[in-house]
Design a protein around this motif. Sequence first.
Motif, PDB file in Angstrom:
ATOM      1  N   GLN A  65       0.830  -1.204   0.000  1.00 37.22           N
ATOM      2  CA  GLN A  65       0.000   0.000   0.000  1.00 37.22           C
ATOM      3  C   GLN A  65       0.866   1.256   0.000  1.00 37.22           C
ATOM      4  OE1 GLN A  65      -3.281   0.328  -0.382  1.00 37.22           O
ATOM      5  NE2 GLN A  65      -3.009   2.518  -0.315  1.00 37.22           N
ATOM      6  N   THR A  66       0.615   2.157  -0.956  1.00 37.05           N
ATOM      7  CA  THR A  66       1.396   3.393  -1.101  1.00 37.05           C
ATOM      8  C   THR A  66       0.449   4.555  -1.306  1.00 37.05           C
ATOM      9  OG1 THR A  66       3.151   2.127  -2.174  1.00 37.05           O
ATOM     10  CG2 THR A  66       3.224   4.506  -2.426  1.00 37.05           C
ATOM     11  N   ASN A  67       0.706   5.659  -0.595  1.00 35.63           N
ATOM     12  CA  ASN A  67      -0.075   6.880  -0.737  1.00 35.63           C
ATOM     13  C   ASN A  67       0.866   8.061  -0.901  1.00 35.63           C
ATOM     14  OD1 ASN A  67      -2.619   5.615  -0.247  1.00 35.63           O
ATOM     15  ND2 ASN A  67      -2.116   5.570   1.911  1.00 35.63           N
ATOM     16  N   ILE A  68       0.509   8.999  -1.777  1.00 36.59           N
ATOM     17  CA  ILE A  68       1.279  10.221  -1.941  1.00 36.59           C
ATOM     18  C   ILE A  68       0.895  11.167  -0.809  1.00 36.59           C
ATOM     19  CG2 ILE A  68       1.740  12.225  -3.393  1.00 36.59           C
ATOM     20  CD1 ILE A  68       1.118  10.473  -5.815  1.00 36.59           C
ATOM     21  N   ILE A  69       1.884  11.613  -0.031  1.00 32.58           N
ATOM     22  CA  ILE A  69       1.639  12.563   1.052  1.00 32.58           C
ATOM     23  C   ILE A  69       1.777  13.987   0.546  1.00 32.58           C
ATOM     24  CG2 ILE A  69       2.460  13.384   3.290  1.00 32.58           C
ATOM     25  CD1 ILE A  69       3.299  10.511   3.865  1.00 32.58           C
ATOM     26  N   SER A  70       2.863  14.264  -0.160  1.00 31.93           N
ATOM     27  CA  SER A  70       3.050  15.630  -0.684  1.00 31.93           C
ATOM     28  C   SER A  70       3.842  15.595  -1.979  1.00 31.93           C
ATOM     29  CB  SER A  70       3.761  16.512   0.346  1.00 31.93           C
ATOM     30  OG  SER A  70       5.098  16.106   0.487  1.00 31.93           O
ATOM     31  N   LEU A  71       3.622  16.624  -2.771  1.00 26.72           N
ATOM     32  CA  LEU A  71       4.302  16.819  -4.034  1.00 26.72           C
ATOM     33  C   LEU A  71       4.584  18.310  -4.124  1.00 26.72           C
ATOM     34  CD1 LEU A  71       5.062  15.454  -6.805  1.00 26.72           C
ATOM     35  CD2 LEU A  71       2.876  16.251  -7.606  1.00 26.72           C
ATOM     36  N   ALA A  72       5.865  18.689  -4.115  1.00 24.07           N
ATOM     37  CA  ALA A  72       6.213  20.105  -4.092  1.00 24.07           C
ATOM     38  C   ALA A  72       7.385  20.380  -5.022  1.00 24.07           C
ATOM     39  CB  ALA A  72       6.567  20.531  -2.670  1.00 24.07           C
ATOM     40  N   GLU A  73       7.419  21.606  -5.530  1.00 24.94           N
ATOM     41  CA  GLU A  73       8.527  22.036  -6.369  1.00 24.94           C
ATOM     42  C   GLU A  73       9.702  22.418  -5.469  1.00 24.94           C
ATOM     43  OE1 GLU A  73       9.557  25.506  -9.617  1.00 24.94           O
ATOM     44  OE2 GLU A  73       7.475  25.086  -9.122  1.00 24.94           O
ATOM     45  N   VAL A  74      10.908  21.999  -5.879  1.00 28.02           N
ATOM     46  CA  VAL A  74      12.110  22.318  -5.121  1.00 28.02           C
ATOM     47  C   VAL A  74      12.692  23.604  -5.684  1.00 28.02           C
ATOM     48  CG1 VAL A  74      14.439  21.553  -4.509  1.00 28.02           C
ATOM     49  CG2 VAL A  74      12.577  19.903  -4.630  1.00 28.02           C
ATOM     50  N   LYS A  75      12.917  24.586  -4.821  1.00 24.23           N
ATOM     51  CA  LYS A  75      13.496  25.865  -5.241  1.00 24.23           C
ATOM     52  C   LYS A  75      15.001  25.710  -5.434  1.00 24.23           C
ATOM     53  CE  LYS A  75       9.666  28.174  -4.454  1.00 24.23           C
ATOM     54  NZ  LYS A  75       8.863  28.809  -5.428  1.00 24.23           N
ATOM     55  N   ALA A  76      15.516  26.305  -6.500  1.00 27.81           N
ATOM     56  CA  ALA A  76      16.957  26.285  -6.741  1.00 27.81           C
ATOM     57  C   ALA A  76      17.634  27.264  -5.791  1.00 27.81           C
ATOM     58  CB  ALA A  76      17.248  26.670  -8.182  1.00 27.81           C
ATOM     59  N   SER A  77      18.731  26.829  -5.171  1.00 28.05           N
ATOM     60  CA  SER A  77      19.400  27.718  -4.213  1.00 28.05           C
ATOM     61  C   SER A  77      20.683  28.284  -4.752  1.00 28.05           C
ATOM     62  CB  SER A  77      19.696  26.971  -2.920  1.00 28.05           C
ATOM     63  OG  SER A  77      20.406  25.791  -3.187  1.00 28.05           O
TER      64      SER A  77
END
Length: 77
Positions: A65-77
């Motif tokens: 069983q797998t669920n997506i918790i979060s999906l976010a864009e990574v900011k370039a540093s």
Amino acid sequence: MKQKIVMRVEMTCQKCRTKALKLGAAANGVNFVGLEGESKEKLVVIGDGVDAVKLTNLLRKKVGQTNIISLAEVKAS
């Protein structure tokens, strides 16, 4: 677009953890794969152009069983 995907995966043994990490690393466009959380139940995948739904379905089929918790864009540093 670099993105960070956090998924909760049912991993009951060390073999399951290893299998989940291998499947995550084999996905197209992945730069980083790791486990986080108290009992290492969250799989973190960072990459460019990773298909989260396809990866989730693959993990459901092969590990559990797998669920997506979060999906976010990574900011370039």
